[in-house]
Design an enzyme around this catalytic site. Sequence first.
Site, PDB file in Angstrom:
ATOM      1  N   MET A   1       9.278   2.417  -3.603  1.00  0.00           N
ATOM      2  CA  MET A   1       8.899   3.166  -4.807  1.00  0.00           C
ATOM      3  C   MET A   1       9.861   4.328  -5.069  1.00  0.00           C
ATOM      4  SD  MET A   1       6.436   1.474  -6.116  1.00  0.00           S
ATOM      5  CE  MET A   1       6.922  -0.064  -5.345  1.00  0.00           C
TER       6      MET A   1
ATOM      7  N   GLY B   1       0.797  -1.223   0.000  1.00  0.00           N
ATOM      8  CA  GLY B   1       0.000   0.000   0.000  1.00  0.00           C
ATOM      9  C   GLY B   1       0.823   1.264   0.000  1.00  0.00           C
TER      10      GLY B   1
ATOM     11  N   VAL C   1       7.739   1.069   4.167  1.00  0.00           N
ATOM     12  CA  VAL C   1       8.590   0.252   3.298  1.00  0.00           C
ATOM     13  C   VAL C   1       8.171   0.411   1.839  1.00  0.00           C
ATOM     14  CG1 VAL C   1       9.375  -2.097   2.771  1.00  0.00           C
ATOM     15  CG2 VAL C   1       9.112  -1.392   5.149  1.00  0.00           C
ATOM     16  N   CYS C   2       6.866   0.506   1.605  1.00  0.00           N
ATOM     17  CA  CYS C   2       6.363   0.696   0.234  1.00  0.00           C
ATOM     18  C   CYS C   2       6.832   2.029  -0.329  1.00  0.00           C
ATOM     19  CB  CYS C   2       4.846   0.629   0.210  1.00  0.00           C
ATOM     20  SG  CYS C   2       4.180  -0.966   0.708  1.00  0.00           S
ATOM     21  N   LYS C   3       6.722   3.060   0.484  1.00  0.00           N
ATOM     22  CA  LYS C   3       7.160   4.392   0.049  1.00  0.00           C
ATOM     23  C   LYS C   3       8.642   4.359  -0.303  1.00  0.00           C
ATOM     24  CE  LYS C   3       8.176   7.934   2.772  1.00  0.00           C
ATOM     25  NZ  LYS C   3       8.061   8.977   3.774  1.00  0.00           N
TER      26      LYS C   3
END
Length: 149
Positions: free
Chosen positions: A49, A39, A44-46
């Site tokens: 990306m 999400g 961690v996703c941020k």
Amino acid sequence: MTLETGDKAPDFSLIADNGKPFKLSSKVKGKALLVFYPGDGLPVCKQQMIDYRDGFDQFNSLGVDVIAISADDSSAIKSFKKEYDLPFTLLSDADGEVAKLYDSFGWFGVKRSVYLIDKELEIKYKHVESVSIYSRSVEELSEMIKRKS
């Protein structure tokens, strides 16, 4: 059924960050890296990306398009793309159906995973993280892409 290297990647159509339908088979012209991530608002996703944004030229030089897929809705992915100036396509898999096709859906939703596919949609590489706090770095993925090319 579990997908393996050498299998044909399932085709799909999802809504892209521009609000338009994105059909995998009609968009992949060379190699593509399908990146499933849990999400937009997760740390961690941020970071993943942002890492892929900063390594975008490296992926481009290897002839690879990055396509990132999360369960966030289309307005969330559009905002996320704009906020972090992400140069690649983000897709909304709000019901997790595509993530399920790609062995990338678990108890807590979308699992972090990457698939390298070619223009015939053959899976050249697959990695599904066992723990979502880890992600493949640009360097790891670039080395893998060079080995698989």
